[in-house]
Structures are given as C-alpha cells and as structure tokens.
Scaffold this active site. Structure first.
Site, PDB file in Angstrom:
ATOM      1  N   GLU A  25     -11.216  34.769  -6.852  1.00 53.58           N
ATOM      2  CA  GLU A  25     -10.409  33.575  -7.107  1.00 53.58           C
ATOM      3  C   GLU A  25     -11.197  32.403  -6.548  1.00 53.58           C
ATOM      4  O   GLU A  25     -11.500  32.381  -5.356  1.00 53.58           O
ATOM      5  CB  GLU A  25      -9.062  33.758  -6.388  1.00 53.58           C
ATOM      6  N   CYS A  29      -6.676  25.715  -3.354  1.00 54.17           N
ATOM      7  CA  CYS A  29      -7.343  25.768  -4.666  1.00 54.17           C
ATOM      8  C   CYS A  29      -6.362  25.345  -5.754  1.00 54.17           C
ATOM      9  O   CYS A  29      -6.771  24.990  -6.857  1.00 54.17           O
ATOM     10  CB  CYS A  29      -7.925  27.141  -4.933  1.00 54.17           C
ATOM     11  N   ASN A  67      -8.213  28.467   4.293  1.00 60.40           N
ATOM     12  CA  ASN A  67      -7.087  27.559   4.050  1.00 60.40           C
ATOM     13  C   ASN A  67      -5.712  28.219   4.060  1.00 60.40           C
ATOM     14  O   ASN A  67      -4.713  27.561   4.303  1.00 60.40           O
ATOM     15  CB  ASN A  67      -7.297  26.773   2.753  1.00 60.40           C
TER      16      ASN A  67
HETATM   17  C1  UN1 Z   1      -0.446  28.156  -3.148  1.00 60.91           C
HETATM   18  O1  UN1 Z   1      -0.630  27.360  -4.051  1.00 60.91           O
HETATM   19  O2  UN1 Z   1       0.588  28.143  -2.469  1.00 60.91           O
HETATM   20  O3  UN1 Z   1      -6.997  29.261  -2.064  1.00 60.91           O
HETATM   21  C2  UN1 Z   1      -1.431  29.196  -2.824  1.00 60.91           C
HETATM   22  C3  UN1 Z   1      -5.956  28.772  -2.512  1.00 60.91           C
HETATM   23  C4  UN1 Z   1      -5.117  29.576  -3.451  1.00 60.91           C
HETATM   24  C5  UN1 Z   1      -3.782  29.834  -2.910  1.00 60.91           C
HETATM   25  C6  UN1 Z   1      -2.793  28.821  -3.274  1.00 60.91           C
HETATM   26  N1  UN1 Z   1      -5.771  30.833  -3.757  1.00 60.91           N
HETATM   27  O4  UN1 Z   1      -5.640  27.666  -2.168  1.00 60.91           O
END
Ligand code: UN1
Length: 489
Positions: free
Chosen positions: A250, A284, A153
């Site tokens: 994460e 996320c 993503n």
């Molecule tokens: C964001 O909110 O700009 O996988 C980054 C994801 C997160 C990154 C978000 N680790 O969507």
C-alpha cells in the site's frame, strides 16, 4: 517529562536487546524529549526471528481457528484497557492529537475483534462437480512466515490490520515497524504476549529501513505486506517478486476532494478540513487536492481559509490542540521545500504557507496548515507529488467533466471524496473516478475493518487489505476434487 521507555525486540517469545547502533525516538513537538530508546536489531536477529517464526508456524496453523481467534480477542481487550495510556504515548511519539492517538489504539482493538471472530465465518467454498459422485472444495491454508513492514503514521492501526489477519489465518509473522515511531509496536506485541500468543508466532524487530531488505531477501520468507512510500514499496515488491514471494503493498496517494456547485458547502468545508489536516495531513488517504466548481470556488475558499486560520496548532498532548507537528525534521524540511517550489512555480497562498519562526512551533517540527491555489493550465509538481503534510492544493473546474479529469490526473488512485447532492453526479463519479475508495459527502480518509481497503492505479500493488479481502493475501487456496471409492458390497 517521563523517562524514556526501553525499546526491545521480541523474538521466539523472549524480549531481548539489539546488538546494533543506538536508536531513540523523540517527541516531534518537543524534540529535546526522548520518548523511547534502545539498540537496533542487526542481521543476526533477523535470522533468529525468521527461524523462530518458521519453527512456530506449523503448530499455529494447526491450532483451531477459534483458538487462534481467542488470542486475538484477548489482545483486543488489553488494547482497550490501555487505550488512554498508549494513545498518549502515540501522540507524544508521532505527533497526532491525543484524541486521535487514543482513537487509533481503539481502532486497532476493533480490528483484532473483527479478525478474532473470523472462525465464525466461512473458511472456503464448495462447487458442484460435472462428474457424478464428486464435489469440489476450495480450502485455504496460510502462506507461512509473513514479513510485515509498517509506516510511522499509524503505528498501531496499520500493524493491526496486517498482523491480525496474518495470525487469524494461521501465518506467523516477523514485523519491522518504522524506526521513527517504534513504541506502539512494543505495546502491540505486549498485548499479544499478555493474551497468550505462543512463542515465535509474532516476532518484532526494531531497526533501520535496510532491515526491510534483509527480511525480503531471507530465504524463509513466504509473503510480504508493506505500507509506506512508493519508492520503498516498489523496491521491496521487486525484490520479493524476484524471489517468487507474494507481496501486498500500500503506497502513495494524492487524494482529491471534489466540491460541485450544488454541494452542501458547510458540510464539505468541514470534511475537507478533517481530510486535509487531521493527523497533520500524514495519511496516505489525506485530502491533498481540492477541485472546486468555478461558481462556488471563491465562497468555498473563503470558508476554508477562515477554518484553517483558526486551527489550534501546538503540542498534540494538549486536549485543546487540533493539529500537532509532523513526524520529524526531515519531514518538515521536505514539506517546506515543497511549498517554496510550488510558490516558485506559480502557486498562490490562500492560507498558511509561512514557516513558524519563533516559540515552541519553531523548535518543534511544525509545518503550517496551508492552502495553495494553483494556476490553470500549468504543470506544478505539488499537484502530483505526495508531500505527506498539512498542505492542500486547489484547482478550479469549469465543468463536472473537467472536475473528474483533474481528480483522475496523476498516477495515484487511493481515495477521493465527492461532494454533491445530485444522485446523477454521484453515479457518474462512481463510474469515472479511478480510485480504490470513494467517499460521497465525507472526507477522503477512513477505513472500516470489515470492508476492503486499498488503491487503484499505482497506489497499491497486490490484493487489498482488511475485510474478507485480507484473506486473499494471507492464504492460498487448495482446490480439492473430493470423491469416495466404490462402496464395499
Ligand atoms: C485512514 O484513512 O484512516 O498509510 C487510514 C495510511 C493509510 C491508512 C489510512 N494506509 O495513511
């Protein structure tokens, strides 16, 4: 329609073809278009990459931090120069809008600037000693060879925020990006190659999910950083722990926006829209739950419905389009399935909800931007399970206390957004909301390179990412008790 880019692997400073099965990424808005293709790497290449990374590690660690940083800074400039072109490729391969694609390449450059300048910051700490003639120093050393496993993503920004600190602190890297969106991985490796990164310091392998297991089970691995689904993250973390390898993972989020009765509703509606539907909800950090104070709920939902219904959905490379497709057909299917389960369990549709059944939106992997209101007092899967798509579930709260309880409900705690103009409520939220990131009067998504990023509860495992927090993962400390001898007479 352009010719597909040839995917290759980068091992020990050389580009090479894989010897595994064919791999192709397609444009999710126009699935008949192949964006990039090649052959996957196999187990032999995993081993070669690990050996190359190990061979390069000592010299890279001994390279002065400022010289390592200079490579990162040059790579940042290459990314800036290619922001338009690579942003368009990102949009074609992943499905986020062209502006978001370009913005993501620039964000990766910004992250490389931040870590490229790390040599200018403190590298350790000094403590007073309880003993005369002694000082205690805490110095830092790289972990060694780090495995980097990244999701589809944010195909360049997330790799950037793992790889830039890994390299800045003297580690070498073997990187496995998501095989659904591999092209920007090639671009990032090319930027580092053009910047003069020594051979073997970064190795890139494009291959299936099982390659993550090969990486984590390789005896040469000294650390693993992962972003992606909770299932895969937990499995890799368990395997790494079993081998004594430190992990940073994460994982999921089910992020709430809470709109209290006194909020600036116009601002809140705009921010909730951005949080829920930008990147087609595939973050996320996306807003997937909305908790509304009862007294403003009808008015707020009416505003939101109007905005959602006027969202321009289509081919994300068209600058007028505000929301593109989801990444592939299985993502679309699981989102549509999640919607029908929610409806069967009693959710009512406020906006969207119906699959596209003709034209380009039906041939592409489009999911309708959807708002669902959930009935009070009933457990619905969609309230707790991450759908990773453009779907927002709404519940009403009779009090601030209940709003915070609803927001905390569930095992995730990545981010939350609180909309209110009352300082006392903000302070209560800071205390009560169990999240790694709290936005007051702004959307749940977003991250800056110089501050920690990561979740509370089951959203993250191990140290946080970015800012100075990254150093805690990518280095280990040595506590040095420093004394001189007795001076010669
Ligand atoms: C964001 O909110 O700009 O996988 C980054 C994801 C997160 C990154 C978000 N680790 O969507």
């Amino acid at each position: 329609m352009s010719t597909p880019v040839q995917l290759q692997h980068y091992i020990g400073g050389t580009w090479c073809d894989g010897d595994g099965p064919r791999i192709a990424s397609t444009n999710p808005a126009r699935p008949d278009q192949v964006v990039a293709e090649g052959r996957q790497a196999g187990p032999a290449e995993v081993d070669r990459a690990m050996v190359a990374a190990a061979a390069a590690q000592r010299e890279w660690a001994r390279t002065p931090a400022h010289d390592r940083g200079a490579v990162l800074l040059r790579a940042a400039v290459v990314m800036e120069e290619h922001a338009e072109e690579w942003g368009l490729e990102l949009s074609r391969e992943e499905g986020k809008t062209r502006a978001e694609g370009r913005g993501e390449v620039l964000r990766a450059a910004q992250i490389f600037h931040y870590y490229g300048n790390d040599g200018d910051r403190g590298a350790g700490e000094i403590f007073a000693s309880p003993r005369r003639g002694e000082q205690i120093l805490v110095t830092r050393k790289p972990l060694g060879v780090v495995g980097v496993v990244t999701p589809f993503n944010f195909p360049i920004a997330i790799p950037a925020w793992k790889i830039a600190p890994a390299l800045a602190y003297g580690n070498t890297v073997v990187w496995k990006p998501a095989s659904t969106v591999p092209l920007l991985a090639l671009r990032l490796a090319q930027a580092l190659e053009a910047a003069g990164l020594p051979a073997g310091v970064l190795n890139l392998l494009i291959g299936p999910g099982s390659m993550g297991n090969a990486l984590v089970n390789h005896p040469g691995l000294d650390g693993l950083t992962f972003t992606g689904s909770t299932g895969v993250g937990r499995q890799l973390a368990a395997a790494a722990a079993n081998r004594g390898v430190p992990v940073q993972a994460e994982m999921g989020g089910k992020n709430p926006a809470i709109v209290l009765a006194d909020a600036d509703l116009e601002l809140a509606a705009e921010q909730v829209m951005l949080g829920a539907f930008r990147s087609t909800g595939q973050k996320c950090t996306a807003t997937s739950r909305l908790v509304l104070a009862e007294s403003i709920a009808d008015e707020f939902l009416a505003r939101l419905k109007e905005r959602v219904e006027s969202l321009v959905v289509g081919d994300p490379t068209d600058p007028a389009v505000q929301m593109g497709p989801v990444v592939n057909d299985s993502a679309r299917k699981s989102i549509l399935e999640g919607l029908s389960t929610a409806r069967a369990q009693g959710a009512s549709v406020v906006a969207g909800g119906e699959p596209y059944d003709n034209g380009d939106l039906a041939t592409g992997y489009f999911a309708p931007p959807t708002i669902l209101e959930l009935p009070a007092g009933r457990e619905l899967d969609i309230w707790r399970e991450e759908l990773f798509g453009p779907v927002l579930s709404v519940r009403r709260a009779a009090s601030v206390e209940q709003a915070f309880e609803l927001a905390n409900d569930g095992e995730y705690g990545l981010s939350a957004a609180l909309f209110t103009q009352d300082l006392s409520r903000v302070l209560e939220g800071m205390e009560d909301l169990d999240v790694g990131i709290l936005h007051v009067n702004s959307e749940t998504a977003g991250a800056d390179p110089h501050v920690p990023f990561g979740g509370a509860k089951k959203s993250g495992y191990g140290p946080k990412e970015q800012g100075a927090a990254a150093k805690d993962f990518f280095t280990h400390t040595t506590t040095v008790y420093l004394r001189g001898g007795t001076p010669a007479a």
